[in-house]
Write a protein that holds these residues in place. Sequence first.
Motif, mmCIF file in Angstrom:
data_model
loop_
_atom_site.group_PDB
_atom_site.id
_atom_site.type_symbol
_atom_site.label_atom_id
_atom_site.label_comp_id
_atom_site.label_asym_id
_atom_site.label_seq_id
_atom_site.Cartn_x
_atom_site.Cartn_y
_atom_site.Cartn_z
ATOM 1 N N ARG A 128 0.865 -1.211 0.103
ATOM 2 C CA ARG A 128 0.135 -0.031 -0.121
ATOM 3 C C ARG A 128 0.636 1.213 -0.127
ATOM 4 O O ARG A 128 0.674 2.193 -0.620
ATOM 5 C CB ARG A 128 -0.823 0.103 1.315
ATOM 6 C CG ARG A 128 -2.030 -1.099 1.228
ATOM 7 C CD ARG A 128 -2.584 -0.998 2.456
ATOM 8 N NE ARG A 128 -3.824 -1.966 2.720
ATOM 9 C CZ ARG A 128 -4.915 -1.833 2.352
ATOM 10 N NH1 ARG A 128 -5.386 -0.868 1.963
ATOM 11 N NH2 ARG A 128 -5.872 -2.842 2.445
ATOM 12 N N ASP A 147 -9.563 -6.222 0.284
ATOM 13 C CA ASP A 147 -9.932 -4.891 0.853
ATOM 14 C C ASP A 147 -10.846 -3.891 -0.159
ATOM 15 O O ASP A 147 -10.070 -3.337 -0.955
ATOM 16 C CB ASP A 147 -9.002 -4.007 1.617
ATOM 17 C CG ASP A 147 -9.258 -2.822 2.287
ATOM 18 O OD1 ASP A 147 -10.563 -2.603 2.425
ATOM 19 O OD2 ASP A 147 -8.497 -2.315 2.965
ATOM 20 N N PRO A 148 -11.982 -3.528 0.078
ATOM 21 C CA PRO A 148 -12.739 -2.910 -0.836
ATOM 22 C C PRO A 148 -12.270 -1.528 -1.089
ATOM 23 O O PRO A 148 -12.155 -0.590 -2.224
ATOM 24 C CB PRO A 148 -13.965 -2.705 -0.282
ATOM 25 C CG PRO A 148 -14.218 -3.816 0.559
ATOM 26 C CD PRO A 148 -13.115 -4.045 1.005
ATOM 27 N N LYS A 149 -11.457 -0.891 -0.140
ATOM 28 C CA LYS A 149 -10.540 0.300 -0.127
ATOM 29 C C LYS A 149 -9.508 0.482 -1.070
ATOM 30 O O LYS A 149 -9.330 1.588 -1.741
ATOM 31 C CB LYS A 149 -10.278 0.704 1.324
ATOM 32 C CG LYS A 149 -11.044 0.941 2.229
ATOM 33 C CD LYS A 149 -10.663 1.097 3.615
ATOM 34 C CE LYS A 149 -11.765 1.476 4.630
ATOM 35 N NZ LYS A 149 -10.942 1.665 6.058
ATOM 36 N N LEU A 150 -9.134 -0.724 -1.660
ATOM 37 C CA LEU A 150 -8.112 -0.603 -2.670
ATOM 38 C C LEU A 150 -8.667 -0.497 -3.939
ATOM 39 O O LEU A 150 -7.791 0.013 -4.978
ATOM 40 C CB LEU A 150 -7.400 -1.952 -2.578
ATOM 41 C CG LEU A 150 -6.163 -2.230 -1.612
ATOM 42 C CD1 LEU A 150 -5.495 -3.551 -1.605
ATOM 43 C CD2 LEU A 150 -4.927 -1.330 -1.937
ATOM 44 N N SER A 192 -10.670 1.439 -5.646
ATOM 45 C CA SER A 192 -10.676 2.939 -6.379
ATOM 46 C C SER A 192 -9.192 3.077 -6.652
ATOM 47 O O SER A 192 -8.914 3.855 -7.861
ATOM 48 C CB SER A 192 -11.079 3.824 -5.393
ATOM 49 O OG SER A 192 -12.624 3.627 -5.270
ATOM 50 N N LYS A 193 -8.153 2.845 -5.997
ATOM 51 C CA LYS A 193 -6.716 3.207 -6.190
ATOM 52 C C LYS A 193 -6.248 2.292 -7.318
ATOM 53 O O LYS A 193 -5.619 2.654 -8.342
ATOM 54 C CB LYS A 193 -5.789 2.821 -5.021
ATOM 55 C CG LYS A 193 -4.507 2.934 -5.246
ATOM 56 C CD LYS A 193 -4.296 4.621 -5.574
ATOM 57 C CE LYS A 193 -2.823 4.776 -5.948
ATOM 58 N NZ LYS A 193 -2.527 6.378 -6.460
ATOM 59 N N LEU A 204 -19.645 -0.385 -6.299
ATOM 60 C CA LEU A 204 -18.134 -0.404 -6.512
ATOM 61 C C LEU A 204 -18.055 -1.704 -7.581
ATOM 62 O O LEU A 204 -17.141 -1.491 -8.412
ATOM 63 C CB LEU A 204 -17.781 -0.952 -5.332
ATOM 64 C CG LEU A 204 -15.891 -0.831 -5.280
ATOM 65 C CD1 LEU A 204 -15.443 0.223 -6.136
ATOM 66 C CD2 LEU A 204 -15.390 -1.067 -3.878
#
Length: 225
Positions: A35, A58-61, A63-64, A101
Amino acid sequence: DVWPSVKPNRKLLLLNELLQHLDSDNLVSYEDIGRALLNDENGEVRALAIGLLAESNDPKLASKLIDIFLTDTELAPRIEAAQLLGEFVLLGELEELQPALAMRVEGCLFEVLEDKTQPLLVQCRALESLAFSSDEGLRPLIEEAYYSPYEEMRLSALRAMGRSSDIRWRKMAQAELQSPDAAMRAEAAIACGELEHKAATKELLGLLGDEEQIVRLSTIYALGH
Protein backbone atom coordinates in the motif's frame (compact mmCIF):
# COMPACT_ATOMS: atom_id res chain seq x y z
CA ASP A 1 12.27 8.01 5.46
CA VAL A 2 15.11 5.99 3.99
CA TRP A 3 13.27 4.62 0.95
CA PRO A 4 13.78 7.59 -1.43
CA SER A 5 17.55 7.32 -1.03
CA VAL A 6 17.68 3.59 -1.83
CA LYS A 7 19.05 2.81 -5.29
CA PRO A 8 16.41 1.56 -7.80
CA ASN A 9 18.03 -1.85 -8.30
CA ARG A 10 18.07 -2.42 -4.53
CA LYS A 11 14.39 -1.51 -4.30
CA LEU A 12 13.50 -4.02 -6.99
CA LEU A 13 15.68 -6.72 -5.44
CA LEU A 14 13.96 -6.28 -2.08
CA LEU A 15 10.44 -6.33 -3.52
CA ASN A 16 11.13 -9.38 -5.68
CA GLU A 17 12.43 -11.25 -2.66
CA LEU A 18 9.35 -10.27 -0.66
CA LEU A 19 7.15 -11.59 -3.49
CA GLN A 20 9.01 -14.90 -3.51
CA HIS A 21 8.64 -15.15 0.26
CA LEU A 22 4.93 -14.36 -0.04
CA ASP A 23 4.51 -17.23 -2.49
CA SER A 24 6.35 -19.71 -0.30
CA ASP A 25 4.97 -18.80 3.15
CA ASN A 26 1.22 -18.36 3.67
CA LEU A 27 1.75 -16.95 7.17
CA VAL A 28 3.34 -13.70 6.01
CA SER A 29 1.80 -10.52 4.64
CA TYR A 30 3.50 -7.51 3.10
CA GLU A 31 0.27 -5.65 2.47
CA ASP A 32 1.31 -2.52 4.36
CA ILE A 33 4.47 -2.24 2.27
CA GLY A 34 2.47 -2.73 -0.90
CA ARG A 35 0.00 0.00 0.00
CA ALA A 36 2.77 2.40 0.93
CA LEU A 37 4.48 2.03 -2.45
CA LEU A 38 1.49 2.37 -4.78
CA ASN A 39 2.50 5.98 -5.44
CA ASP A 40 6.22 5.36 -5.84
CA GLU A 41 7.83 7.32 -8.68
CA ASN A 42 9.23 4.12 -10.22
CA GLY A 43 6.73 2.19 -12.35
CA GLU A 44 8.39 -1.16 -11.70
CA VAL A 45 8.15 -0.51 -7.96
CA ARG A 46 4.45 0.33 -8.33
CA ALA A 47 3.89 -2.90 -10.24
CA LEU A 48 5.67 -5.03 -7.62
CA ALA A 49 3.77 -3.22 -4.87
CA ILE A 50 0.50 -4.35 -6.45
CA GLY A 51 1.91 -7.88 -6.50
CA LEU A 52 2.34 -7.69 -2.73
CA LEU A 53 -1.39 -6.97 -2.49
CA ALA A 54 -2.37 -10.07 -4.47
CA GLU A 55 -4.16 -11.68 -1.54
CA SER A 56 -5.97 -8.55 -0.40
CA ASN A 57 -9.72 -8.18 -0.84
CA ASP A 58 -10.03 -4.82 0.90
CA PRO A 59 -12.69 -2.80 -0.97
CA LYS A 60 -10.76 0.38 -0.15
CA LEU A 61 -8.08 -0.76 -2.60
CA ALA A 62 -10.44 -0.97 -5.56
CA SER A 63 -10.58 2.75 -6.33
CA LYS A 64 -6.79 3.10 -6.26
CA LEU A 65 -6.37 0.08 -8.51
CA ILE A 66 -8.91 1.50 -10.96
CA ASP A 67 -6.98 4.75 -11.03
CA ILE A 68 -3.70 2.94 -11.74
CA PHE A 69 -5.36 0.71 -14.34
CA LEU A 70 -6.83 3.65 -16.25
CA THR A 71 -4.28 6.41 -15.84
CA ASP A 72 -0.82 5.10 -14.95
CA THR A 73 1.79 6.27 -17.43
CA GLU A 74 3.63 2.92 -17.45
CA LEU A 75 2.53 -0.48 -18.67
CA ALA A 76 3.65 -2.79 -15.84
CA PRO A 77 1.49 -1.22 -13.08
CA ARG A 78 -1.55 -1.21 -15.38
CA ILE A 79 -1.11 -4.92 -16.12
CA GLU A 80 -0.79 -5.78 -12.43
CA ALA A 81 -3.79 -3.61 -11.52
CA ALA A 82 -5.91 -5.25 -14.21
CA GLN A 83 -5.02 -8.66 -12.83
CA LEU A 84 -5.83 -7.78 -9.22
CA LEU A 85 -9.15 -6.18 -10.18
CA GLY A 86 -10.34 -9.67 -11.03
CA GLU A 87 -10.50 -10.40 -7.32
CA PHE A 88 -13.01 -7.60 -6.93
CA VAL A 89 -15.07 -8.81 -9.90
CA LEU A 90 -15.28 -12.17 -8.13
CA LEU A 91 -16.24 -10.52 -4.84
CA GLY A 92 -19.00 -8.69 -6.68
CA GLU A 93 -20.35 -11.96 -8.08
CA LEU A 94 -20.30 -13.43 -4.58
CA GLU A 95 -22.20 -10.36 -3.31
CA GLU A 96 -19.33 -9.51 -0.98
CA LEU A 97 -18.75 -6.10 -2.55
CA GLN A 98 -21.04 -3.10 -2.71
CA PRO A 99 -22.98 -3.30 -6.02
CA ALA A 100 -22.01 0.23 -7.06
CA LEU A 101 -18.31 -0.51 -6.58
CA ALA A 102 -18.60 -3.88 -8.32
CA MET A 103 -20.24 -2.17 -11.31
CA ARG A 104 -17.49 0.44 -11.38
CA VAL A 105 -14.78 -2.22 -11.41
CA GLU A 106 -16.44 -4.14 -14.24
CA GLY A 107 -17.20 -0.95 -16.13
CA CYS A 108 -13.56 0.15 -16.28
CA LEU A 109 -12.44 -3.31 -17.38
CA PHE A 110 -15.05 -3.40 -20.16
CA GLU A 111 -14.06 0.12 -21.20
CA VAL A 112 -10.43 -0.82 -21.72
CA LEU A 113 -11.18 -4.20 -23.29
CA GLU A 114 -13.40 -2.62 -25.93
CA ASP A 115 -10.92 0.18 -26.70
CA LYS A 116 -8.71 -1.18 -29.48
CA THR A 117 -6.12 1.55 -28.89
CA GLN A 118 -5.21 0.05 -25.52
CA PRO A 119 -2.02 -2.05 -25.10
CA LEU A 120 -2.59 -5.72 -25.88
CA LEU A 121 -1.38 -7.09 -22.53
CA VAL A 122 -3.59 -4.69 -20.60
CA GLN A 123 -6.56 -5.90 -22.63
CA CYS A 124 -5.55 -9.53 -22.02
CA ARG A 125 -5.49 -9.08 -18.25
CA ALA A 126 -8.77 -7.14 -18.40
CA LEU A 127 -10.45 -10.05 -20.20
CA GLU A 128 -9.11 -12.57 -17.71
CA SER A 129 -10.39 -10.50 -14.78
CA LEU A 130 -13.79 -9.94 -16.37
CA ALA A 131 -14.15 -13.70 -16.83
CA PHE A 132 -15.48 -13.98 -13.27
CA SER A 133 -18.44 -11.80 -14.26
CA SER A 134 -21.85 -13.15 -15.25
CA ASP A 135 -22.45 -10.17 -17.56
CA GLU A 136 -23.94 -11.41 -20.86
CA GLY A 137 -21.78 -8.94 -22.78
CA LEU A 138 -18.67 -10.93 -21.89
CA ARG A 139 -19.36 -13.97 -24.08
CA PRO A 140 -18.88 -12.29 -27.48
CA LEU A 141 -15.69 -10.66 -26.19
CA ILE A 142 -14.26 -14.03 -25.17
CA GLU A 143 -15.15 -15.48 -28.56
CA GLU A 144 -13.60 -12.51 -30.35
CA ALA A 145 -10.43 -12.95 -28.30
CA TYR A 146 -10.31 -16.66 -29.13
CA TYR A 147 -10.14 -15.83 -32.84
CA SER A 148 -7.63 -13.01 -32.36
CA PRO A 149 -4.49 -13.01 -34.54
CA TYR A 150 -2.45 -12.46 -31.36
CA GLU A 151 -1.39 -15.51 -29.37
CA GLU A 152 -1.43 -13.56 -26.08
CA MET A 153 -5.12 -12.78 -26.58
CA ARG A 154 -5.97 -16.36 -27.57
CA LEU A 155 -4.29 -17.60 -24.39
CA SER A 156 -6.28 -15.09 -22.36
CA ALA A 157 -9.47 -16.28 -24.06
CA LEU A 158 -8.81 -19.84 -22.90
CA ARG A 159 -8.02 -18.59 -19.40
CA ALA A 160 -11.26 -16.62 -19.41
CA MET A 161 -13.23 -19.65 -20.61
CA GLY A 162 -12.08 -21.67 -17.63
CA ARG A 163 -12.74 -18.92 -15.13
CA SER A 164 -16.21 -18.24 -16.51
CA SER A 165 -17.64 -21.62 -15.44
CA ASP A 166 -19.69 -21.43 -18.65
CA ILE A 167 -19.96 -24.96 -20.09
CA ARG A 168 -20.56 -23.64 -23.61
CA TRP A 169 -16.77 -23.22 -23.88
CA ARG A 170 -16.00 -26.88 -23.19
CA LYS A 171 -15.65 -28.02 -26.82
CA MET A 172 -13.45 -25.06 -27.75
CA ALA A 173 -11.15 -25.74 -24.82
CA GLN A 174 -11.02 -29.46 -25.63
CA ALA A 175 -10.09 -28.75 -29.25
CA GLU A 176 -7.02 -26.79 -28.13
CA LEU A 177 -5.67 -29.79 -26.22
CA GLN A 178 -4.24 -30.84 -29.58
CA SER A 179 -2.73 -27.44 -30.37
CA PRO A 180 0.86 -27.50 -31.70
CA ASP A 181 1.59 -24.65 -29.27
CA ALA A 182 2.54 -25.81 -25.75
CA ALA A 183 1.19 -22.70 -24.05
CA MET A 184 -2.19 -23.22 -25.72
CA ARG A 185 -2.27 -26.89 -24.68
CA ALA A 186 -1.48 -25.89 -21.11
CA GLU A 187 -4.20 -23.23 -20.94
CA ALA A 188 -6.67 -25.57 -22.63
CA ALA A 189 -5.98 -28.26 -20.05
CA ILE A 190 -6.57 -25.81 -17.20
CA ALA A 191 -9.78 -24.61 -18.83
CA CYS A 192 -11.07 -28.17 -19.28
CA GLY A 193 -10.38 -28.84 -15.63
CA GLU A 194 -12.06 -25.68 -14.39
CA LEU A 195 -15.05 -26.39 -16.64
CA GLU A 196 -15.12 -29.98 -15.28
CA HIS A 197 -15.25 -31.31 -18.83
CA LYS A 198 -15.30 -35.05 -18.20
CA ALA A 199 -15.45 -35.85 -21.91
CA ALA A 200 -11.90 -34.53 -22.23
CA THR A 201 -10.50 -36.89 -19.58
CA LYS A 202 -8.98 -39.35 -22.05
CA GLU A 203 -7.15 -36.59 -23.92
CA LEU A 204 -5.96 -35.08 -20.65
CA LEU A 205 -4.54 -38.40 -19.53
CA GLY A 206 -2.64 -38.51 -22.80
CA LEU A 207 -1.11 -35.12 -22.05
CA LEU A 208 0.50 -36.51 -18.90
CA GLY A 209 3.23 -37.68 -21.26
CA ASP A 210 3.57 -34.35 -23.05
CA GLU A 211 7.16 -33.30 -23.75
CA GLU A 212 6.58 -29.87 -22.19
CA GLN A 213 6.58 -29.66 -18.38
CA ILE A 214 4.13 -26.75 -18.29
CA VAL A 215 1.60 -28.92 -20.15
CA ARG A 216 2.11 -31.85 -17.78
CA LEU A 217 1.72 -29.66 -14.69
CA SER A 218 -1.39 -27.97 -16.11
CA THR A 219 -2.85 -31.37 -16.91
CA ILE A 220 -2.30 -32.61 -13.37
CA TYR A 221 -4.08 -29.49 -12.11
CA ALA A 222 -6.95 -30.13 -14.52
CA LEU A 223 -7.34 -33.77 -13.52
CA GLY A 224 -7.53 -32.65 -9.90
CA HIS A 225 -10.81 -30.99 -10.75
